[in-house]
Scaffold this active site. Structure first.
Site, PDB file in Angstrom:
ATOM      1  N   GLU A 119       5.451-100.555  14.942  1.00  0.00           N
ATOM      2  CA  GLU A 119       6.019 -99.458  14.150  1.00  0.00           C
ATOM      3  C   GLU A 119       6.212 -99.940  12.716  1.00  0.00           C
ATOM      4  OE1 GLU A 119       9.704 -96.237  14.070  1.00  0.00           O
ATOM      5  OE2 GLU A 119       9.661 -97.752  15.645  1.00  0.00           O
TER       6      GLU A 119
ATOM      7  N   GLY B  56      15.916-104.971  13.288  1.00  0.00           N
ATOM      8  CA  GLY B  56      16.936-105.377  14.240  1.00  0.00           C
ATOM      9  C   GLY B  56      16.378-105.432  15.643  1.00  0.00           C
TER      10      GLY B  56
ATOM     11  N   MET C  17      13.140-103.190  18.376  1.00  0.00           N
ATOM     12  CA  MET C  17      12.074-102.189  18.470  1.00  0.00           C
ATOM     13  C   MET C  17      11.977-101.662  19.889  1.00  0.00           C
ATOM     14  SD  MET C  17       9.765-100.415  17.131  1.00  0.00           S
ATOM     15  CE  MET C  17       8.745 -99.250  18.025  1.00  0.00           C
TER      16      MET C  17
ATOM     17  N   HIS D 282      21.121 -98.575  21.468  1.00  0.00           N
ATOM     18  CA  HIS D 282      20.227 -97.790  20.610  1.00  0.00           C
ATOM     19  C   HIS D 282      18.785 -97.870  21.106  1.00  0.00           C
ATOM     20  CE1 HIS D 282      18.938 -96.096  16.657  1.00  0.00           C
ATOM     21  NE2 HIS D 282      17.833 -96.797  16.922  1.00  0.00           N
ATOM     22  N   GLU D 283      18.304 -99.089  21.336  1.00  0.00           N
ATOM     23  CA  GLU D 283      16.906 -99.221  21.746  1.00  0.00           C
ATOM     24  C   GLU D 283      16.688 -98.659  23.149  1.00  0.00           C
ATOM     25  OE1 GLU D 283      15.051 -99.870  19.349  1.00  0.00           O
ATOM     26  OE2 GLU D 283      16.631-100.635  18.055  1.00  0.00           O
TER      27      GLU D 283
END
Length: 878
Positions: free
Chosen positions: A126, A266, A268, A302-303
């Site tokens: 990304e 941080g 992915m 979050h991931e």
């Protein structure tokens, strides 16, 4: 001559001419020579209006070995190769393409595509890294099913990982082995991942609500396994929370996390195989702070949450990046609030937003949550897309309520699972699921800038009414001179003089509707009249920070002290303290400019004193209310600012607080510094936060007792939180002996050494720049490692404002030199560092001229990357 990409515009979006149904990848791995074989099943896209377009595959820095089309070698005159693409003009509507390329992971310093780190191999795709691995239609709206076979030397690469489920493996000749992975879900190429190397794993499990067992595996280098337990627990907590809050279960057999120290980001969210910066995986009490533990909880969540908000439903094009990032940041913030203190989490999020995103909105890089144009997409992984994007989602949740928001999420997944969609699709699902009109609300996605609310309050004693008149506006930003009114939720309360919330009843209503009311603003000027108000109230405005706006209301200093003591909304209570301190520091900055003595008023000092003696308050909230606004935030509030003067004013006020409140601060510190062993619990974290805020104030006193307390806490601490708090204070004093001791203890721990670099980079002692330059020669520092660059150079340029903005301009020259150096190695990191020049027009004229000169020097460099070029030229054009 430098060549840069042309700007890409959102409104120019067109569906791809071809789609990829299936991708079969085979990697024959090596550090300097990796062969990639890809088999693509392609078909012309029926949704594309261009029925004769050639098949264009993106590719960068690839060595092509061969091409086959439908099983036959493709002659050289049947295709074209450019620096960025492989083009096949004459191709059937359906075809099978086999491409063999070679790449060199060891030479990949930009850390995009397949690269080497510590003898292991990792990918980062990304946003546009897959094109550095093989030729492909590298855009998010091309979603395919991937199978990946990895072949490698068994000794050098015993662990071979990719997306999906492991279905088979075996051995070969010459000590080689292979593993085959199949991902059953369609995904865009940016979610592809591969990891190979000598790694060890910590394993755990999660049982879903439907009884399915999911294996969780965390892979790290040998020697780090004992630091993975918190990350494992975080993943298990996130899985449970997502099921309970949104009904979302994990969909593969195994969820994998891999940690690497060389990483631009941080973490992915590659489907099933999340690659993390070690900073957000490795932690134990003697090496990680409370903030590190909290960061791991948030980033792991979050991931993981991206599995649905980003992977199962992804973005149609990169202009829609906030579709996945803003939504997922909101989700991880809610998760952190539920497992910790909701009030403290909200305040911390708002502080970050104001300090960094508000500055972005006010500067040359200002852009909407959904940008309209970009040159380099890597430059749009911004605070606006992430943090403001999360605030936009939060406003929807505020308007709909928790149940309404979940209904919207369910409709969103029902409509779009397995698809690449837009921000408009997300808002439409929310509106349709709840039967409301959010058309005006969508302007939050298209308008840049931070709105401002000017609010006036008027009390009619005879009618017993209190009227709020609200005017909304938004300043011009690059490319957007005129702004339209937004749909803004404004949460308010009214407090009587006894400190009690009043029941709120608007004119025309039959009964009160609670003590907090969300007013919906839609027009430039709106008036709201509350009835049955028995006395002149103090309004509590923007409770829980219900919208990302600036607020202007004429509270007196006495009103702010009152709200600090009595507001039932924790955010508003902190906000009153923050607003008073901001007003005070800006006022004293102007006092200092006139040569007068800087001092805080007695009322302010007494308000802070009262916080320290109220035993019923959350210690973490007290700690936040005691902290002064950052210089970085204050810098944004003062035109033509002299950063050195601002620093001296902030320091003088902090020292005055320490002197005047010494008995209460010392008493609080001693009560909390009770020698209890370290535990990572919400209660203990709160107590440590207040203890160390008190220590930071005491450190401003030139007393033997303070020196002894600092040395004792440093030497006796059983955890990194307390040890680092003491060392930070010592780094501002004469703490060379302790800094040397720290480096000796932790020289072999890269993440702890990052903390050591950062402490010295932000030290206010004279000679900061010289120390930073000397530390660049330290054996633990590498200009090729993003973490090291961020810790040392980034901390100096972005946080040590007094020394970065030194009057001689050497800080600016140092930053420019490093940006130019980094641009040749890792353009993403160079571009992010270049943001330290964004607000060059905010400082006083002499410094302004020096900053502009350095920007022009960077812009004039030969072969400057598109990443850095875009940041620097926008800053100069502002």
């Amino acid at each position: 001559m430098t060549h840069h990409r042309q700007a890409i515009h959102r409104l120019d979006y067109a569906p791809p001419a071809f789609l990829v149904d299936r991708v079969d990848l085979t990697f024959d791995l090596g550090e300097t020579f990796t062969r990639v074989t890809s088999r693509l099943v392609v078909e012309r896209n029926k949704q594309s209006s261009d029925t004769t377009a050639p098949l264009t595959l993106d590719g960068e820095e690839l060595e092509l070995e061969s091409i086959k089309l439908d099983g036959a070698p493709l002659p050289r005159d049947r295709y074209q190769i450019t620096d960025s693409a492989l083009i096949i003009p004459d191709i059937e509507d359906e075809a099978i393409l086999e491409i063999v390329t070679r790449i060199n992971p060891a030479a990949n310093t930009c850390l995009m595509g397949l690269y080497q780190s510590g003898g292991n191999l990792f990918t980062q795709c990304e946003a546009e890294g897959f094109r550095r691995i093989t030729y492909y239609i590298d855009r998010p709206d091309v979603m395919a099913r991937f199978t990946t076979t990895i072949i490698a030397d068994k000794t050098k690469y015993p662990v071979l990982l990719s997306n999906g489920n492991r279905i088979s493996e075996g051995t070969m000749d010459r000590n080689r082995h292979w593993v085959k992975w199949v991902d059953p879900f369609r995904k865009p190429s940016y979610l592809f991942a591969l990891v190979a190397g000598k790694l060890v794993s910590l394993c755990g499990q999660h049982t879903t609500g439907r009884g399915k067992t999911v294996n969780i595996e965390i892979f790290v280098e040998a020697g780090n396994l004992d630091k993975c337990h918190h990350a494992l627990a975080a993943a298990q907590k996130a899985m449970r929370w997502d099921e309970e809050r949104f009904g979302l279960e994990y969909d593969l057999d195994t969820y994998m996390i891999v940690a690497t120290s060389d990483f631009n980001m941080g973490a992915m969210e590659n489907k099933g195989l999340n690659i993390f910066n070690t900073k957000f995986v490795l932690a134990k009490p003697d090496t990680a702070t409370d903030a590190d533990f909290e960061g791991i909880d948030a980033v792991v969540a979050h991931e993981y949450f991206h599995n649905w908000t980003g992977n199962r439903v992804t973005c149609r094009d990169w202009f829609q990046l906030s579709l996945k990032e803003g939504l997922t940041v909101y989700r991880d913030q809610e998760f952190s609030s539920d497992i910790g203190s909701r009030a403290v989490q909200r305040i911390q999020n708002v502080r970050t937003l104001r300090e960094m995103q508000f500055a972005e909105d006010a500067g040359p890089q200002a852009h909407p949550v959904r940008p309209d144009t970009y040159i380099e997409i890597n430059n749009f992984y911004t605070m606006t897309v992430y943090e403001k994007g999360a605030e936009v989602v939060r406003m929807i949740a505020t308007l709909l309520g928790r149940e309404g928001f979940r209904k919207g999420m369910e409709l969103y997944f029902n409509r779009h699972d397995g698809k690449a969609v837009t921000c408009d699709d997300f808002v439409a699902a929310m509106a349709d699921a709840n039967g409301i009109d959010l058309e005006q609300f969508k302007r939050w996605y298209s308008q840049a800038g931070t709105p401002k609310l000017n609010i006036d309050g008027a009390y009619d004693e005879q009618a017993k009414t209190f009227t709020l008149t609200v005017r909304q506006s938004c300043p011009a930003t690059p490319g957007q001179e005129n702004k339209q009114p937004l749909h803004i939720p404004l949460a308010v309360g009214l407090i009587d003089r006894r400190g009690q919330d009043l029941p709120l009843q608007l004119a025309g209503e039959c009964a009160p509707t609670g003590t907090t009311r969300v007013l919906e603003l839609r027009r430039p000027v709106e008036t709201f009249t509350f009835t049955q108000v028995p006395c002149l109230p103090v309004p509590s405005l923007l409770r829980d920070f219900s919208a990302p706006v600036r607020l202007d209301y004429a509270w007196s200093d006495e009103d702010l002290v009152f709200l600090m003591a009595h507001d039932s909304d924790a955010f508003a209570r902190w906000e009153a303290a923050n607003a008073y301190a901001t007003r005070l520091l800006i006022g004293q900055y102007h006092v200092a400019a006139e040569g007068a003595t800087v001092a805080a008023p007695v009322d302010f000092l007494e308000a802070l004193r009262s916080l320290l003696v109220q035993e019923d308050l959350d210690p973490a909230l007290v700690a936040l209310m005691l902290e002064l606004p950052s210089e970085r935030m204050l810098l944004e509030e003062i035109p033509d600012v002299d950063p050195a003067r601002l620093h001296q004013v902030c320091l003088a006020i902090k020292q005055q607080i320490a002197r005047e409140l010494r008995p209460e601060i010392l008493r609080t510190y001693l009560a909390l510094n009770n020698g209890e062993p370290y535990r990572y619990t919400s209660t203990d974290v709160a107590r440590r936060s207040l203890k160390n805020v008190c220590l930071a104030y005491l450190a401003e006193l030139d007393e033997a007792m303070v020196s002894e307390a600092l040395l004792n806490q440093y030497s006796r601490a059983d955890n990194m939180t307390d040890r680092l708090a003491a060392l930070k204070a010592l780094a501002n004093r004469n703490g060379e002996e302790q800094l040397a001791d720290f480096a000796t203890r932790w020289k072999d721990d890269a993440l702890v050494m990052d903390k050591w670099f950062a402490l010295q980079a932000q030290s206010r002692r004279p000679g900061a720049l010289s120390r930073v330059q000397k530390l660049m020669e330290h054996p633990a520092f590498s200009i090729r490692n993003p973490n090291k660059v961020r810790a040392l150079i980034g901390t100096f340029c972005h946080q040590n404002l007094a020394h970065f903005h030194a009057e001689d301009g050497y800080g600016y020259a140092f930053a420019a030199d490093r940006i130019i150096e980094l641009d040749r190695l890792n353009p993403q990191i160079a571009a992010r560092l270049a943001a330290c020049f964004n607000r060059w027009k905010q400082v006083e004229p002499k410094r302004r001229a020096m900053m502009r000169e350095e920007l022009e020097r960077i812009a004039g460099e030969e072969n400057l990357s598109s990443d850095t070029y875009e940041i620097v030229t926008k800053a100069l054009q502002a």
